[in-house]
Design a protein around this motif. Sequence first.
Motif, short mmCIF file in Angstrom:
data_model
loop_
_atom_site.label_atom_id
_atom_site.label_comp_id
_atom_site.label_asym_id
_atom_site.label_seq_id
_atom_site.Cartn_x
_atom_site.Cartn_y
_atom_site.Cartn_z
N HIS A 1 -3.03 2.92 3.47
CA HIS A 1 -2.36 1.78 4.12
C HIS A 1 -3.13 1.24 5.32
O HIS A 1 -2.69 0.26 5.92
N TYR B 1 -3.89 -2.60 5.21
CA TYR B 1 -3.15 -3.70 5.84
C TYR B 1 -3.94 -4.25 7.03
O TYR B 1 -4.03 -5.46 7.23
N PHE C 1 0.86 -1.19 0.00
CA PHE C 1 0.00 0.00 0.00
C PHE C 1 0.89 1.24 0.00
O PHE C 1 1.53 1.54 1.00
N PRO D 1 2.91 -4.27 6.64
CA PRO D 1 3.77 -3.60 5.66
C PRO D 1 4.99 -4.46 5.34
O PRO D 1 5.48 -5.22 6.19
N PRO E 1 3.75 5.12 4.52
CA PRO E 1 4.32 5.22 3.16
C PRO E 1 5.21 6.43 2.94
O PRO E 1 6.18 6.36 2.19
#
Length: 492
Positions: A395, A398, A391, A405, A413
């Motif tokens: 994210h 997740y 992602f 991650p 990110p």
Amino acid sequence: MVFDLRNTTFIDLKSRTVFLFLFLLAFVIRAPFFFRDYIDRDESTFILMGQSWVEGHLPYTELWDLKPPMTFLFFAGIIYAFGKSFVAIRIFGTLVVAITSFFTFKIGKEIGGSKLGIWTAIACTILQSLFGSLQGVMSEHLSVAFLTPALFIILKYHKYYWYGLAGILLGLTVMTKLNLAYAVLILGLFLLYRSFAEKQLKEGLRNLIFLGFGTILVILLTILPYYQNGLTALWWRSVILAPLEYAAANRGSLLDVLPTCIIIMAFFLWAWKKNFLDFKNRHVQVLFVTVIGILFSFVRGGKINGHYLIQIYPVLLVLVGLIFVSIPLVHRFTWKPYYLFVLLLVPMESYLEYYAIIKHKVEKGTFFNGEGIAVPQYLKAQNLDTSNILFLEYHIGYWLLDKKPLTKISTHPSNICKVEMFPYSGTTRKTAMEEITYLLEDIKPNLVITRDKENIFAKENVTENAYTRNYLNQNYSIIKKLDHAEIWQRLN
């Protein structure tokens, strides 16, 4: 409780009534945002870090972010008790806002009476909940929920054991938002100076010792589990060195910070010249010094985001309220019924969100909305392999897919391109390009999630953006677009 709109007097304001009112006000404003996938990307990162802790991994060991551990403990506690619930997290966030606003009321009441306290508390609730990304649960929300009661104790009580409790709260403040260590340190130095100035050195030093002991105790307790596991150096790198390096990198500019600081200080200078604020008042001094400490932390960080200002709202609002009620023109102000209509227009963001979630419920059958929710739902519905997914946006996915991650630095990110963080996160890569290359060419995720915008990372990361976009175009194809989300699947 009697509230007379004609002269705005408050009689017999009971603490429990005020707290309930502030909680309900915060709840009404924030409730429609309970169902979003995320409101700020930091909140998603905190959730991932909290989930990892619930699963038995201390912060910074499996996943990584540069916030202090108490922020992650808040989320871990809620997840442990209520499971993966956006609503539970946002309700507790509302409670945190109400706590801050309540102690803003208590401080305002202590200095200027109930009327000042309730109006500043209402303003504090609104400013913590509207405008920008403040409807999420941010580390700033958590830190001021500890800071405001600590300040109230320092203003209200003078016994050493109360100062010990205030110290514990200040320790929690720092271990939730490290930049507030500047405010805590400056406040401590001021209290020491005042002990000398008022010739109360014995009592002052005793109180400061207990204040410092409480603060240090909390910090040591956050180190303890790392010490027991031989990871003290990891705590030091992640909690202390990484934030200092991040501030030193100065990703913003003084030109972004100084205008705000200058405006606030000029306002106080004007109030002092006009005798609208009594700087000889001991309570005013404590609040003003706290404002200076927070502003100094902004200068050190080199930027002010909208949610950073949450840290300064409580103390600033009380001081501004004191100035406001001292202006002669204000005393000629009379309440008009239509002012209530104007006040009801303030939470317009909330009204629009209420409309949006009701519309979403009618069209999609659920109140929960956002690409961070829609993407995992689509992947599950299509039975796609999510065992190796990256992602680069949204994210929070997740969490909803029960995945992690792919690397520690990519937990958030944006950290992928913050190379100053690399030495402290434990990654062996040295540059952003090395990290991106490792993610895409070595790990080779089966699925990559991005947002439909030109830049995948911050716009200043020109090389990283160009490489990533080009690599995706050559090795992946978009199999689905969901609103602004792009789902890329690896070719062959």
